[in-house]
Design an enzyme around this catalytic site. Structure first.
Site, mmCIF file in Angstrom:
data_model
loop_
_atom_site.group_PDB
_atom_site.id
_atom_site.type_symbol
_atom_site.label_atom_id
_atom_site.label_comp_id
_atom_site.label_asym_id
_atom_site.label_seq_id
_atom_site.Cartn_x
_atom_site.Cartn_y
_atom_site.Cartn_z
ATOM 1 N N SER A 132 -10.254 -0.732 1.380
ATOM 2 C CA SER A 132 -11.301 -1.763 1.409
ATOM 3 C C SER A 132 -10.915 -2.967 0.544
ATOM 4 O O SER A 132 -11.699 -3.925 0.444
ATOM 5 C CB SER A 132 -12.617 -1.197 0.873
ATOM 6 O OG SER A 132 -13.019 -0.091 1.630
ATOM 7 N N THR A 143 -10.126 0.267 -9.765
ATOM 8 C CA THR A 143 -9.113 -0.559 -9.114
ATOM 9 C C THR A 143 -9.123 -1.815 -9.935
ATOM 10 O O THR A 143 -9.997 -1.989 -10.783
ATOM 11 C CB THR A 143 -9.558 -0.812 -7.654
ATOM 12 O OG1 THR A 143 -9.491 0.404 -6.945
ATOM 13 C CG2 THR A 143 -8.741 -1.866 -6.941
ATOM 14 N N ARG A 183 0.850 -1.196 0.000
ATOM 15 C CA ARG A 183 0.000 0.000 0.000
ATOM 16 C C ARG A 183 0.887 1.247 0.000
ATOM 17 O O ARG A 183 1.988 1.246 0.577
ATOM 18 C CB ARG A 183 -0.850 -0.039 1.270
ATOM 19 C CG ARG A 183 -1.848 1.090 1.439
ATOM 20 C CD ARG A 183 -3.039 0.939 0.558
ATOM 21 N NE ARG A 183 -4.153 1.772 1.012
ATOM 22 C CZ ARG A 183 -5.193 2.075 0.236
ATOM 23 N NH1 ARG A 183 -5.272 1.633 -1.011
ATOM 24 N NH2 ARG A 183 -6.180 2.806 0.707
ATOM 25 N N ASN A 195 -6.443 4.204 -6.998
ATOM 26 C CA ASN A 195 -7.648 4.721 -6.361
ATOM 27 C C ASN A 195 -8.667 5.087 -7.443
ATOM 28 O O ASN A 195 -9.309 4.202 -7.974
ATOM 29 C CB ASN A 195 -7.377 5.880 -5.400
ATOM 30 C CG ASN A 195 -8.604 6.160 -4.531
ATOM 31 O OD1 ASN A 195 -9.446 5.287 -4.380
ATOM 32 N ND2 ASN A 195 -8.720 7.348 -3.990
HETATM 33 O O1 DON Z 1 -8.140 1.071 -1.324
HETATM 34 C C1 DON Z 1 -9.326 1.317 -1.487
HETATM 35 O O2 DON Z 1 -10.210 0.893 -0.778
HETATM 36 C C2 DON Z 1 -9.720 2.165 -2.674
HETATM 37 N N1 DON Z 1 -8.642 3.051 -3.029
HETATM 38 C C3 DON Z 1 -10.100 1.258 -3.800
HETATM 39 C C4 DON Z 1 -10.576 1.988 -5.006
HETATM 40 C C5 DON Z 1 -11.422 1.188 -5.908
HETATM 41 O O3 DON Z 1 -11.736 0.051 -5.661
HETATM 42 C C6 DON Z 1 -11.956 1.878 -7.103
HETATM 43 N N2 DON Z 1 -12.643 0.960 -7.996
HETATM 44 N N3 DON Z 1 -13.705 0.947 -8.431
#
Ligand code: DON
Length: 589
Positions: free
Chosen positions: A467, A395, A109, A415
């Site tokens: 998430s 994502t 991350r 993101n």
């Molecule tokens: O880490 C996270 O929870 C978010 N940055 C994830 C973003 C995401 O899943 C966008 N997709 N639709």
């Protein structure tokens, strides 16, 4: 339409696979794409992009293991799926190692730069400046993807890094044929991406017009960056020429990421969060993801009810899902953050007796109201206000499985779609806007409507709460049975849970489990998001029970899963909600 709905409509939309340019992608793929689900005994790769899945499958066919295939797929997606595949972002990789029967969680991350501070996104009025948090040079955390993929490959792969990086380098250097999906996506983001001169140069033609389906996209700077990663084993990205280019990009616009931040970036191997549902064990990503904790927590709550007797997607079933989701997301807002900065009470949250306590609060006949639900471990938390927000997001998840039984479940991201929209000049890749996953102000929602507080406040070196929920499920004998995960921001955890329930409780095939209509609730805002296909009867009964249904939900997520059948065969299921995804079997390893 309120802003949060726009988010779902834009982020999560994407219907059945469109006319994929199969002719451009070879006869082998045409055959594979027409057989759904793809079944194999010798290995499988499922990702959001057919070209990248094929890269991974070829690595398996060349003797690579699931980790080699995952790393090759991850680097290939950085070329072919620029909206989410990345070098400038971060993610999580769950790995199951067959020989040692160990499951590990690799955390790559993004980290907040050393100069980041708690109120950095607040304006003079003390309100969150969303543009600064999401679309500025300050939106980016220190990227972890390169370190994470190289770490995985060097520690758990069997081929050389060179071998797994070569396909991505070739795709960037020689170019690849744009799918309709990529050309549509770049066209729809032209305004934002063209504000940044480097993004404009990398992703649009010289006259600023978008590339069309069947055009070839060549990414020379990206190819050179990938080559430097290959020869330096990743070091160049954090301490070499690429690091310099990132820092120069920061300096041009006053951004915070420094040479020291890049040199200090760390991949962390963490102990997965594991739990059980009925006679199946599952392991998923621990904090700084909230995914594993709340997946296990919700399944613990639901385990006490006879879901099968209620019937799949009946009102009673959805009511129980929603009430467990509501309570888990309330807890998320208070207790979840980077465990290296905040003592996340993981064991308490995934305790079966805590779940039993929460289950007792559920009235089987009537909906509760989120304003009345507080984070549950203590009864001291104040209810938080909630403002609805929006943005288009992206994502991506991929799963790989080899003939030896090694399994990878990986979700990584910039993101939002194309991250901050800012590319590193000279290096050819986009930067993330993961800093928006922090809670910039207690109770003020981020891009997914998620609220948080101190646990997820901004601090130097801290990782924003995620998430993302890459998950591996084990059969009653303890053998890996399912690798899955999805994009979808806040909806990720509830989507993964429904896939697990569809397979374990309702005995669906992985293709059925993937295609079935999904629902989502996240405590705040207090409504049920649902996909088309939910019966009118269920909706009417849910309304009678007091639930509020969001009638403008788009598609929820895009899961890429591999399921091992009792006969040992692997079934790959690419989600048809977004165009271009593909399951590819490893032939003749
Ligand atoms: O880490 C996270 O929870 C978010 N940055 C994830 C973003 C995401 O899943 C966008 N997709 N639709």
């Amino acid at each position: 339409m309120n802003k949060f709905l726009v988010f779902f409509a834009t982020c999560l939309s994407g219907l059945l696979i469109g006319p994929l340019s199969l002719a451009d992608r070879g006869p082998l793929l045409a055959r594979q794409a027409l057989h759904h689900p793809v079944i194999s005994e010798s290995g499988m790769v499922v990702s959001q992009d057919m070209i990248a899945s094929r890269v991974g499958a070829q690595i398996l066919a060349q003797g690579g293991n699931a980790i080699d295939a995952a790393v090759a797929t991850g680097f290939a997606l950085a070329v072919t799926l620029p909206r989410a595949g990345n070098l400038g972002g971060g993610g999580f990789m769950m790995v199951h190692l067959a020989e040692s029967n160990k499951t590990i969680a690799i955390d790559y991350r993004e980290m907040a730069p050393a100069e980041a501070f708690k109120d950095m996104f607040l304006d003079t009025e003390g309100d969150v400046d969303n543009l600064k948090a999401r679309f500025s040079i300050f939106s980016s955390g220190v990227p972890g993807t390169v370190a994470g993929l190289v770490h995985a490959q060097e520690n758990y792969g069997v081929l050389s890094l060179k071998r797994v990086l070569e396909p991505a380098i070739k795709l960037a250097r020689d170019g690849f044929t744009l799918s309709p999906d990529l050309s549509d996506s770049l066209r729809s983001r032209a305004e934002r991406l063209q504000r940044d001169p480097s993004s404009k140069k990398y992703f649009y033609k010289a006259d600023g017009s978008p590339y069309l389906h069947r055009d070839i996209l060549v990414q020379k700077d990206l190819a050179n960056t990938l080559k430097r990663i290959m020869t330096s084993k990743g070091k160049d990205f954090y301490q070499g020429k690429t690091a310099n280019l990132i820092v120069e990009q920061m300096q041009r616009s006053g951004g915070l990421i420094s040479k020291q931040d890049l040199a200090n970036y760390e991949v962390i191997e963490r102990t997965p969060v594991c739990g059980s549902f009925r006679d199946h064990r599952l392991c998923a990503m621990p904090p700084p993801s909230s995914g594993g904790v709340h997946l296990v927590q919700m399944l613990n709550i639901l385990e006490g009810s006879d879901l099968k007797a209620m019937g799949h997607n009946s009102a009673a079933y959805i009511h129980h899902l929603v009430e467990s989701m509501r309570r888990a997301y309330a807890d998320r807002s208070l207790y979840l953050g980077d465990p290296d900065f905040f003592p996340v009470p993981v064991e308490q949250l995934i305790d079966k007796s805590y779940a039993a306590h929460l289950r007792q609060q559920i009235n089987p006949k009537a909906s509760s109201r989120s304003v009345n639900i507080k984070p549950g471990l203590r009864e001291t938390a104040q209810p938080v206000e909630h403002n609805e927000q929006s943005e288009s997001t992206e994502t991506t998840h991929f799963s790989t499985w080899d003939r030896w039984g090694n399994v990878v479940s990986n979700t990584y991201t910039l993101n939002f779609s194309y991250g901050s929209g800012i590319s590193v000049g000279g290096a050819g890749f986009l930067l993330n806007n993961e800093m928006d996953d922090f809670s910039s102000k207690p109770g003020f929602p981020n891009g997914y409507g998620l609220v948080g507080g101190i646990a997820n406040g901004i601090q130097p070196g801290k990782r924003p709460l995620s998430s993302m929920t890459p998950t591996i499920v084990f059969d009653p004998k303890g053998e890996p049975m399912l690798a899955t995960g999805t994009p979808g921001g806040s909806t990720i955890i509830t989507i993964v849970m429904q896939i697990l329930l569809n397979v374990i409780e309702f005995e669906m095939t992985i293709a059925e489990a993937t295609a079935s209509p999904r629902i989502h609730h996240q405590w705040l805002p207090d409504n049920i998001y649902y996909e088309p296909g939910l019966s009118e009867d269920s909706k009417a009964i849910l309304r009678e029970m007091g639930h509020i249904l969001n009638d403008s939900t788009g598609r929820l997520g895009a899961a890429q899963s591999i399921y091992r059948n009792v006969d040992g065969r692997l079934h790959g299921a690419a989600d048809s909600r977004r165009q271009g995804a593909g399951a590819v079997a490893a032939e003749n390893p």
